[in-house]
Design an enzyme around this catalytic site. Structure first.
Site, PDB file in Angstrom:
ATOM      1  N   GLU A  93      32.903   8.136  24.605  1.00  0.00           N
ATOM      2  CA  GLU A  93      33.641   9.317  24.154  1.00  0.00           C
ATOM      3  C   GLU A  93      34.668   8.898  23.112  1.00  0.00           C
ATOM      4  O   GLU A  93      35.389   7.920  23.289  1.00  0.00           O
ATOM      5  CB  GLU A  93      34.396   9.992  25.313  1.00  0.00           C
ATOM      6  CG  GLU A  93      33.547  10.689  26.336  1.00  0.00           C
ATOM      7  CD  GLU A  93      34.382  11.404  27.400  1.00  0.00           C
ATOM      8  OE1 GLU A  93      35.572  11.690  27.132  1.00  0.00           O
ATOM      9  OE2 GLU A  93      33.857  11.659  28.492  1.00  0.00           O
TER      10      GLU A  93
ATOM     11  N   GLU B 108      35.246   7.986  34.060  1.00  0.00           N
ATOM     12  CA  GLU B 108      36.671   7.629  34.027  1.00  0.00           C
ATOM     13  C   GLU B 108      37.236   7.512  35.443  1.00  0.00           C
ATOM     14  O   GLU B 108      38.300   8.053  35.761  1.00  0.00           O
ATOM     15  CB  GLU B 108      37.463   8.654  33.217  1.00  0.00           C
ATOM     16  CG  GLU B 108      37.096   8.695  31.750  1.00  0.00           C
ATOM     17  CD  GLU B 108      37.920   9.701  30.955  1.00  0.00           C
ATOM     18  OE1 GLU B 108      38.640  10.513  31.575  1.00  0.00           O
ATOM     19  OE2 GLU B 108      37.842   9.682  29.718  1.00  0.00           O
TER      20      GLU B 108
END
EC number: 3.2.1.23
Length: 671
Positions: A304, A144
C-alpha cells in the site's frame, strides 16, 4: 521476480455499481499488472456462520486472470463480521479491563480461541475454493496486524506462563530482576500474579509489551502455516507491515517486532504513507524501505502507498512518478496504490484512490498510466536490485517501549531520536540499513548509529565494544546502556559498559529549567557555531576521561560539562551525544564521520537531489537521481552513462525537471 509489479488494491465488493469490466479496461490502459483483493471482506464471504459465498471473489479472479492481471489474495481476518461479534462477544478486544464495542476494524483479541477457530475456518474455506486459480501469484496474511492492546484473561494467563518459562519457574529471581519489592508489588506465588492493566512497574510493563509483540509474531506465523498448506510452489506469502503513525508513516512500529514477525514470510511487505505537495521529501519512503529491505536483505513489496489519500495529499504533477521510482531505488519489487476507486460510503469515504468518486480518468490516473508504461519497458533493469550499505542504524523495540515508560521529554519520543539521526543520512545521500540488537551483524558496516539504546543486555553492549576495538565507528545517543534487558538500571558508571569505548562518563543528568541552555561547539570540532544550538529536553553532564570534547553546554551552571564527545578506542571511534541537538548539529557530526570513513562523494549533487545506487541482475550499476523540489536541477556529467529511459548516453550537465527522475546505468557495465 522477473518484473516490477505495479498495481492497486481493488475492492469489487465496495462498488455501488458493477463496473468490473470497465475497471479492468482502465487498469490495462494504465499498464497495471497486479491487484490485491479480499483482505477486508469476511462479512461478504460468510454472511452467517458457516454459510459461504465466494462468488464475488471468483468473479474478480476470473476477470483479472482473463485480462492477464496477477492477483494477491488477502486472508480476510482483520475485520470480523457482525454475526461473529454477536455470537461470541468475548472475541472483542479487551483493553484495560474494557471490552471495545463492534464497529471498527482490528478490534478483536487475536488470542481468543473462538476468533482463532473461525479465522482458521474462513482461511481454509477460502483457500480450498481458490488455491488452484492461475491468476493468484501470492497471499497476504491479515493486514497491518498488531496485538491491539489486548489484555484479556487468556492474555494475562499466557503472560504468566511466559514469565515462568523465562525464569525457569524461579519466582525469587523474577522478583529481584523486576524490582517488585517496590510498593509491595512483590509476587510471592504465581497464583498472585496481578493483571498487567494496573502495573506501575516499568520493567514489568515493558516485558508485557514485548510479550504482546510476540503474540503478533505467533499469530502471523499461525496464518502463514495455514496458507503454506495450500499455496503452490511459485506462489509467495507476505504481510503488510506499517509504522508509527503520525498522520503518515513516521518511525519504528512500537507494537510489532518486524524482524521477528517477518521470519516466516517469503517476501516482506509494507504500507508506506507520507506527506505530499510542498511537504514531500521522500524521507518516509526511504527510511521505511531501508528497514523493510534490511529484514531479509532482499527486495520487498509495497502493498500500500498513496495515490491521492486525504485532500491535503493530492500530489503535484510528477510526484507520483517520483515516489514510484523512489520505492524502487530503495529496493521495492512492487508498488501498489491504496486503492483503485474512492469509497462511496463509511469511514474512508474521503481517503481518495486512483480514481475519484466519479470513477473517470483524471490527472492522478494519467500519471500512473505514464509511469506504468515506462515500467513495462524498463522493468527488467529495475527488478531484484542488489543494494549495499556501509551504515546501519540499530533500532530497538525494547528501548522504544522502555523510554515510553520513562520519557526524556514531554513532547518527543524514541522515534523523534530515530528520525533526528536518520534524516541527515538521507539528505547527505548516504545509504543505510536498519537492524535491531538481535539481528545486526556489526562487522558488515563501517558505521553503526544507535538511537538511545536504553534497555539492552550486557552481551549486546560488549558486542558493540568489540566492534569498536576492531575498527568500527559508533554514534551513540543519550540514555544508551542505562538499563539492562529487564529495564533495571545498571549500578555501574554511566553510560554503562560502553563507557570503556566512549571514553566518557556522567554523574548527573538534568532537564534545564527556564535558563537558556545551548551548545558551545569546540573550535576544532565539526559543529558549526552558526547552527541552532538550543536545548530543552535532556542533558547528560558528561565528564571526558579519554574522549575529546566536541561541544560543551553553554549554560551558566552546567558550562564545565561536555555535551558531545569523540573517543578513539582500539582501531575504532565512538561519538557520544548526551543531549538531543538540532538536525543541523547531527548533520555536522554525521558529515564529519562520513568524511573520515569516505562514505560520500564530493562531486555528488546535494539535497534536494536524492542519489541512490544499486546493482541490477544484469550486473549493471544504476544511479537514481530523484529531484525532491519544485525547481529544475542540474546534474553532474553523465557522459559515460546510459539514460535508462531513452537508452542514450547522458550529456554533460543534464537537467532534471521539478519532481523529476533520472536513472543512469554504466555503459558496457563500466565501474
Amino acid at each position: 521476480m522477473d518484473k516490477i509489479l505495479y498495481g492497486t488494491a481493488y475492492y469489487y465488493e465496495y462498488l455501488p455499481t458493477d463496473r468490473l469490466a470497465k475497471d479492468i479496461e482502465m487498469m490495462k490502459k494504465a499498464h497495471l499488472n497486479i491487484v490485491r483483493i479480499g483482505e477486508s471482506t469476511w462479512g461478504t464471504y460468510e454472511k452467517q456462520s458457516g454459510v459461504f459465498d465466494f462468488s464475488p471473489l471468483d468473479k474478480v479472479l476470473d476477470a483479472m486472470g482473463k485480462a492477464g492481471i496477477s492477483v494477491i489474495v488477502g486472508t480476510p481476518t482483520y475485520a470480523i463480521p457482525t454475526w461473529l461479534a454477536r455470537e461470541h462477544p468475548e472475541i472483542m478486544v479487551q483493553q484495560k479491563e474494557e471490552r471495545l464495542p463492534y464497529g471498527a476494524r482490528q478490534i478483536m483479541d487475536i488470542t481468543s480461541p473462538a476468533y482463532l477457530f473461525y479465522g482458521e475456518r474462513i482461511i481454509r474455506k477460502m483457500l480450498e475454493h481458490i488455491n488452484e486459480h492461475p491468476a493468484i501469484i501470492g497471499y497476504q496474511v491479515d493486514n497491518e496486524t498488531k496485538s491491539y492492546g489486548t489484555s484479556s484473561s487468556n492474555v494475562q494467563a499466557g503472560f504468566v506462563k511466559y514469565i515462568k518459562k523465562e525464569f525457569n519457574n524461579d519466582i525469587e529471581k523474577f522478583n529481584r530482576e523486576f524490582g517488585l519489592d517496590y510498593w509491595s508489588n512483590r509476587i510471592n506465588s504465581w497464583e498472585d500474579f496481578p493483571s498487567m492493566d494496573g502495573t506501575i512497574n516499568g520493567s514489568l510493563g515493558t516485558e508485557f509489551a514485548k510479550y504482546q509483540r510476540q503474540l503478533v509474531t505467533d499469530y502471523l506465523k499461525w496464518q502463514v502455516n495455514i496458507v503454506n498448506e495450500y499455496k503452490k510452489s511459485k506462489q509467495f506469502v507476505t504481510h503488510n507491515f506499517d509504522f508509527e503513525w503520525r498522520d503518515y508513516s513516521y518511525g519504528i512500529q512500537p507494537d510489532v517486532n518486524h524482524f521477528d514477525a517477518a521470519e516466516t514470510l517469503d517476501f516482506v511487505g509494507t504500507d508506506i504513507y507520507h506527506p505530499s505537495q510542498s511537504k514531500l521529501t521522500g524521507t518516509e519512503i526511504s527510511f521505511a524501505g531501508d528497514l523493510i529491505r534490511s529484514i531479509k536483505h532482499k527486495s520487498y513489496l509495497v502493498l500500500e502507498t498513496q495515490a491521492q489519500a486525504f485532500k491535503d495529499r493530492v500530489p503535484y504533477p510528477g510526484q507520483l512518478r517520483l515516489s514510484a521510482y523512489s520505492h524502487i531505488a530503495s529496493g521495492a519489487n512492487m508498488i501498489e496504490y491504496w486503492h483503485w476507486h474512492s469509497t462511496h460510503n463509511s469511514f474512508e469515504t474521503y481517503w481518495k484512490g486512483i480514481l475519484n468518486h466519479d470513477s473517470q480518468s483524471n490527472p492522478i490516473y494519467e500519471e500512473i498510466q505514464k509511469t506504468g508504461s515506462e515500467l513495462e519497458n524498463i522493468s527488467s533493469s529495475l527488478v531484484n536490485l542488489n543494494i549495499h550499505a556501509d551504515v546501519c542504524i540499530l533500532v530497538s523495540n525494547q528501548s522504544l517501549t522502555a523510554i515510553n515508560w520513562f520519557p526524556f521529554s514531554e513532547n518527543k519520543n524514541y522515534n523523534d531520536i530515530f528520525r533526528r539521526l536518520y534524516d541527515p543520512f538521507y539528505k547527505l545521500n548516504i545509504r543505510t540499513d536498519i537492524s535491531d540488537e538481535n539481528h545486526i551483524k556489526p562487522s558488515d558496516y563501517k558505521l553503526i548509529v544507535v538511537p538511545s539504546l536504553y534497555s539492552v543486555s550486557d552481551k549486546v553492549l560488549e558486542k558493540l565494544n568489540d566492534y569498536v576495538e576492531n575498527g568500527g565507528h559508533v554514534i551513540y545517543m543519550f540514555k544508551s546502556g542505562f538499563t539492562d534487558e529487564h529495564v533495571k538500571v545498571r549500578t555501574s558508571i554511566q553510560p554503562a559498559i560502553i563507557e570503556k569505548t566512549a571514553g566518557v562518563h556522567y554523574e548527573l543528568f538534568v532537564t534545564p529549567d527556564d535558563l537558556d541552555a545551548k551548545l558551545k561547539p569546540s573550535l576544532e570540532g565539526p559543529i558549526s557555531s552558526d547552527d541552532n544550538l538550543h536545548l530543552d529536553d535532556w542533558m547528560e553532564l558528561l565528564i571526558p576521561d579519554s574522549a575529546k570534547t566536541l561541544a560543551n553546554y553553554d549554560h551558566p551552571v552546567w558550562k564545565k560539562y561536555a555535551a558531545i564527545t569523540e573517543n578513539n578506542y582500539g582501531k575504532g571511534q565512538v561519538v557520544y551525544i548526551g543531549c538531543l541537538p538540532s538536525e543541523n548539529v547531527i548533520n555536522d557530526l554525521i558529515k564529519d564521520q562520513a568524511e573520515q570513513l569516505h562514505l560520500t562523494n564530493k562531486n555528488s549533487p546535494k539535497y534536494p537531489i536524492v542519489v541512490k545506487t544499486a546493482k541490477n541482475i544484469k550486473n549493471e550499476n544504476l544511479t537514481f537521481y530523484l529531484n525532491y523540489s519544485d525547481k529544475k536541477q542540474i546534474l553532474p556529467s553523465q557522459i559515460s552513462k546510459v539514460d535508462i529511459f531513452t537508452n542514450q548516453v547522458g550529456k554533460n550537465f543534464e537537467s532534471i525537471p521539478p519532481w523529476g527522475v533520472k536513472i543512469f546505468k554504466n555503459k558496457e557495465k563500466e565501474v
